[in-house]
Design a protein around this motif. Structure first.
Motif, PDB file in Angstrom:
ATOM      1  N   MET A   1     -12.536  -6.709   6.789  1.00  0.00           N
ATOM      2  CA  MET A   1     -11.782  -5.568   6.450  1.00  0.00           C
ATOM      3  C   MET A   1     -10.392  -5.613   6.838  1.00  0.00           C
ATOM      4  N   HIS A   2      -9.828  -6.604   7.736  1.00  0.00           N
ATOM      5  CA  HIS A   2      -8.578  -6.863   8.193  1.00  0.00           C
ATOM      6  C   HIS A   2      -7.896  -7.514   6.986  1.00  0.00           C
ATOM      7  N   GLU A   3      -9.005  -8.589   6.344  1.00  0.00           N
ATOM      8  CA  GLU A   3      -8.141  -9.526   5.559  1.00  0.00           C
ATOM      9  C   GLU A   3      -7.947  -8.561   4.259  1.00  0.00           C
ATOM     10  N   SER A   4      -8.796  -7.712   4.015  1.00  0.00           N
ATOM     11  CA  SER A   4      -8.638  -6.791   2.827  1.00  0.00           C
ATOM     12  C   SER A   4      -7.634  -5.778   2.803  1.00  0.00           C
ATOM     13  N   LEU A   5      -7.335  -5.358   3.882  1.00  0.00           N
ATOM     14  CA  LEU A   5      -6.322  -4.518   4.290  1.00  0.00           C
ATOM     15  C   LEU A   5      -4.909  -5.175   4.056  1.00  0.00           C
ATOM     16  N   ILE A   6      -4.850  -6.485   4.470  1.00  0.00           N
ATOM     17  CA  ILE A   6      -3.623  -7.296   4.502  1.00  0.00           C
ATOM     18  C   ILE A   6      -3.380  -7.738   2.816  1.00  0.00           C
ATOM     19  N   ARG A   7      -4.484  -7.962   2.316  1.00  0.00           N
ATOM     20  CA  ARG A   7      -4.383  -8.297   0.705  1.00  0.00           C
ATOM     21  C   ARG A   7      -3.882  -7.185  -0.171  1.00  0.00           C
ATOM     22  N   ILE A   8      -4.217  -5.803   0.301  1.00  0.00           N
ATOM     23  CA  ILE A   8      -3.978  -4.741  -0.359  1.00  0.00           C
ATOM     24  C   ILE A   8      -2.493  -4.293  -0.117  1.00  0.00           C
ATOM     25  N   LEU A   9      -2.051  -4.652   1.152  1.00  0.00           N
ATOM     26  CA  LEU A   9      -0.530  -4.225   1.317  1.00  0.00           C
ATOM     27  C   LEU A   9       0.053  -5.422   0.480  1.00  0.00           C
ATOM     28  N   LYS A  10      -0.156  -6.681   0.458  1.00  0.00           N
ATOM     29  CA  LYS A  10       0.603  -7.668  -0.186  1.00  0.00           C
ATOM     30  C   LYS A  10       0.479  -7.532  -1.768  1.00  0.00           C
ATOM     31  N   GLY A  11      -0.821  -6.600  -2.150  1.00  0.00           N
ATOM     32  CA  GLY A  11      -0.725  -6.512  -3.544  1.00  0.00           C
ATOM     33  C   GLY A  11      -0.216  -5.281  -4.079  1.00  0.00           C
ATOM     34  N   LEU A  12       0.406  -4.462  -3.398  1.00  0.00           N
ATOM     35  CA  LEU A  12       0.958  -2.924  -3.579  1.00  0.00           C
ATOM     36  C   LEU A  12       1.664  -2.946  -4.838  1.00  0.00           C
ATOM     37  N   ASP A  13       2.600  -4.062  -5.006  1.00  0.00           N
ATOM     38  CA  ASP A  13       3.315  -4.123  -6.222  1.00  0.00           C
ATOM     39  C   ASP A  13       2.657  -4.215  -7.565  1.00  0.00           C
ATOM     40  N   LYS A  14       1.284  -4.640  -7.299  1.00  0.00           N
ATOM     41  CA  LYS A  14       0.371  -4.908  -8.555  1.00  0.00           C
ATOM     42  C   LYS A  14      -0.215  -3.428  -8.785  1.00  0.00           C
TER      43      LYS A  14
ATOM     44  N   LEU B   1      -4.686  -6.750 -11.671  1.00  0.00           N
ATOM     45  CA  LEU B   1      -4.385  -8.089 -11.350  1.00  0.00           C
ATOM     46  C   LEU B   1      -5.091  -8.396 -10.206  1.00  0.00           C
ATOM     47  N   LEU B   2      -6.230  -9.362 -10.007  1.00  0.00           N
ATOM     48  CA  LEU B   2      -6.971  -9.448  -8.816  1.00  0.00           C
ATOM     49  C   LEU B   2      -6.537 -10.808  -8.274  1.00  0.00           C
ATOM     50  N   THR B   3      -5.851 -11.478  -8.924  1.00  0.00           N
ATOM     51  CA  THR B   3      -5.593 -13.003  -8.442  1.00  0.00           C
ATOM     52  C   THR B   3      -4.057 -12.549  -7.583  1.00  0.00           C
ATOM     53  N   PRO B   4      -3.956 -13.206  -6.533  1.00  0.00           N
ATOM     54  CA  PRO B   4      -2.800 -13.246  -5.735  1.00  0.00           C
ATOM     55  C   PRO B   4      -1.327 -13.909  -6.671  1.00  0.00           C
ATOM     56  N   LEU B   5      -0.358 -13.055  -6.517  1.00  0.00           N
ATOM     57  CA  LEU B   5       0.789 -13.889  -7.336  1.00  0.00           C
ATOM     58  C   LEU B   5       1.209 -15.259  -6.823  1.00  0.00           C
ATOM     59  N   ARG B   6       1.879 -16.086  -7.595  1.00  0.00           N
ATOM     60  CA  ARG B   6       2.317 -17.116  -7.096  1.00  0.00           C
ATOM     61  C   ARG B   6       3.370 -17.188  -6.239  1.00  0.00           C
TER      62      ARG B   6
END
Lengths: 196, 468
Positions: free
Chosen positions: A50-63, B397-402
């Protein structure tokens, strides 16, 4: 109204607003934790995923495309499911297992009769525990099919197995779970009777 | 159509509203990590900063090497001239040169060649003057003061040599010089310049010269002198590298790099500094989740009905205006797609090396150093997906950005073959270790590494100095 608030809230998250981060965590961590617990079967592992998912979501907000704010929850659920599947893949690699195809023997003659009545609902903790007792392969296919609404074709693509294997795993998962649920209910009834 | 098993219903009903609270420490950990995350760090604005750093890095390194190269060139000229030998005739000429210089303030070309020599030879040669010559100078030349000679001699040492004869001033005959000044009286027993210039006997001069760079046998013929080997070799070439990466999402894929390399041996030929700039091409892929509503079919939608009067003027004839409309399922389905992508990086290696084996046409050594990769092409548009007549809801997009910038440390064994025409070819099996992930940041993942081969062909821009 709620969608407007959410839009504003994701924008604040992008700017690193601490209050928004807390709100984000308080709102979504229970939802995501329940998903992770269904997949990982162990509470501690579920918290890590869950923690990893939350971090991924935060990093991927631009997407994330805000035009579809209504599906923000769908988006974060998918990320969490992917993180859970990755966790299981790593776990299988560590345990040197070959793949998703679980081979737990189920003796068909011992399968409970379909006519055995199942309760409408059970305590969620008990259900999570019973799901967690399933082999990883069964549990994963069951989760993807029942909760994520994947088709067998989608499951086959996601897990790299055949559609027939997916169907077979689901069928066995249901049978095994039914057995466990009935056993659990019987035991529960027995305990209640003894108390009375 | 999905079957709705009773066990499925039980599961959904039981877990539908199940939202367990995570541990309190989890929130603290999340907030701590989230504070370091800036979601927009991969935006285009962040692209110029690493590029600027990279350009400055290359410019500084290039300037340093250029500076070292220039200073070493000068040393090389001096060194080539250092084997000049001095015989009696030269010494006499030097004495005459000093005399003529006093008149003209300009050294001639022969004098120049002597003056450029090593300081020890240079000083002794110009200042060692026989008593007769000193007297001659003192009597023939117009010297304002005893110190003038000393200052002139010192000046000759410091003056740059005139290389072009046409630039030299004509030397007037001594007789033509007007006697404007009173000659300085030279004492017969001692030289007035003794306090400033040490007069060295010729025999002693030889010993000094022998201790210096030049050596002279009794017949006055110079012998070849071992030249201490110095740096100064520059190599310019084109490189191509191929490597296979592991511990990344692109594990097992092949990366290529091409570019220009520059090598320099600043202190000792065994040590080498190598810089370069090139393009690194790395394959990759993007996973997309396409949410869509399934296409169910079409129907004719009745927009309006108009009526016209029939020919009998009694009946009305209806005219139906319809449009064909598509029907989509309201349930959102997801299709996962993968598209291939090519990433281009600006690749800047800075390597240091040492040669274990160094022959005239072959070297073998170790190269190691940091390399910087800066992502140039990071355009990541959503591709056109064909999912039939289904209606796309959104594409995720599911893959993390470079990551824009990536540092690696690289090491390898270097084999260089040098032809007689000063062309060279290098082969370098190498290992690279990446400090960061290529995509995203995940501290739980192991760092990527790669194994590969680098090849370079080029030319030596300066002929090597070979030890005799």
């Amino acid at each position: 109204m709620e969608e407007t608030l959410r839009l504003d809230w994701t924008e604040r998250l992008k700017k690193g607003d601490k209050q928004a981060l807390e709100e984000f965590y308080d709102t979504y961590s229970p939802v995501l934790l329940s998903i992770c617990m269904r997949y990982t079967a162990v509470r501690e592992d579920a918290e890590d995923v869950m923690h990893e998912s939350l971090i991924r979501i935060l990093k991927g907000l631009d997407k994330f495309n805000p035009r579809f704010s209504g599906s923000f929850e769908v988006w974060i659920r998918r990320i969490t499911v992917n993180a859970s599947l990755n966790f299981l893949r790593e776990k299988m690699k560590a345990q040197k297992l070959n793949g998703w195809e679980s081979r737990e023997a189920i003796r068909l003659n011992e399968e409970p009769d379909d006519s055995s009545s199942l309760p409408q609902q059970l305590e969620p903790e008990a259900v999570i525990r019973l799901i967690g007792e399933l082999p990883d392969g069964y549990r994963t296919v069951l989760n993807l099919y029942v909760f994520e609404n994947y088709s067998h074709k989608d499951i086959a693509v996601e897990l790299g197995i055949s559609e027939n294997t997916s169907k077979s795993q689901l069928s066995k998962a249901r049978a095994l779970l039914r057995k466990k649920v009935i056993a659990f209910c019987s035991h529960k009834q027995l305990v209640e009777d003894e108390r009375e | 159509m999905k079957e709705n098993n009773d066990i499925d219903k039980l599961l959904r009903a039981s877990l539908d509203s199940y939202h367990p609270a995570p541990k309190a420490s989890g929130k603290e950990k999340f907030l701590e990590e989230a504070a370091d995350i800036v979601p927009g760090k991969n935006r285009p604005g962040a692209y110029w900063k690493p590029v600027t750093i990279a350009i400055i890095l290359v410019a500084l390194t290039g300037s340093l090497l250029w500076y070292l190269s220039s200073s070493d060139d000068t040393n090389a000229i001096y060194k080539n001239e250092s084997s000049t030998t001095i015989n009696d005739e030269d010494k006499t000429r030097v004495n005459q040169d000093i005399a003529s210089t006093e008149k003209t303030d300009k050294p001639d070309s022969k004098q120049s060649s002597s003056l450029i020599e090593n300081n020890v030879v240079h000083t002794e040669e110009n200042i060692t003057v026989t008593r007769e010559t000193s007297n001659k100078i003192s009597s023939d030349e117009k010297i304002k003061s005893p110190n003038n000679f000393a200052s002139r001699a010192t000046k000759l040492q410091s003056e740059p040599p005139a290389t072009n004869a046409s630039e030299q001033m004509p030397v007037p005959e001594p007789a033509a010089v007007k006697q404007d000044y009173i000659p300085y009286p030279v004492p017969s027993s001692t030289n007035p310049n003794d306090s400033l210039i040490k007069i060295t006997p010729l025999a002693q001069q030889d010993s000094i010269v022998k201790n210096g760079i030049s050596q002279q046998d009794s017949s006055g013929v110079s012998n070849p002198v071992p030249i201490p080997q110095k740096g100064g070799r520059m190599m310019l070439g084109l490189f191509y590298g191929i490597e296979k990466i592991y511990n990344a999402e692109e594990s097992g894929k092949i990366m290529h790099s091409v570019g220009v390399g520059f090598q320099y041996r600043p202190f000792n030929p065994k040590y080498v500094v190598r810089i370069g700039a090139g393009i690194n091409i790395s394959p990759g892929s993007f996973d997309y989740g396409v949410d869509y509503n399934e296409f169910l079919g079409t129907y004719n939608h009745l927009d309006s009905v108009s009526f016209i009067l029939a020919a009998d003027n009694f009946h009305l004839l209806p005219n139906y205006h319809e449009t064909q409309r598509e029907v989509f399922d309201t349930a959102v389905r997801t299709q996962y797609l993968t598209t291939d992508k090519r990433f281009e990086y600006l690749y800047i290696p800075v390597m240091l090396g040492y040669d274990f084996v160094r022959k005239e046409h072959f070297t073998f050594g170790l190269r190691a150093g940091p390399s910087l990769s800066v992502l140039l092409n990071k355009k990541q548009d959503n591709p056109e997906f064909y999912i039939g007549r289904n209606q796309v809801v959104q594409v995720n997009l599911l893959t993390p950005l470079r990551n824009v910038m990536n540092w690696q440390v690289r090491g390898g064994l270097n084999f260089t073959i040098i032809s007689k025409d000063n062309y060279f070819i290098e082969l370098e099996p190498a290992f690279s270790w990446y400090f960061d992930q290529l995509s995203g940041e995940d501290e739980h993942k192991k760092n990527p590494y790669s194994v590969g081969l680098r090849m370079e062909i080029g030319i030596l821009t300066k002929k090597p100095i070979v030890k005799e």
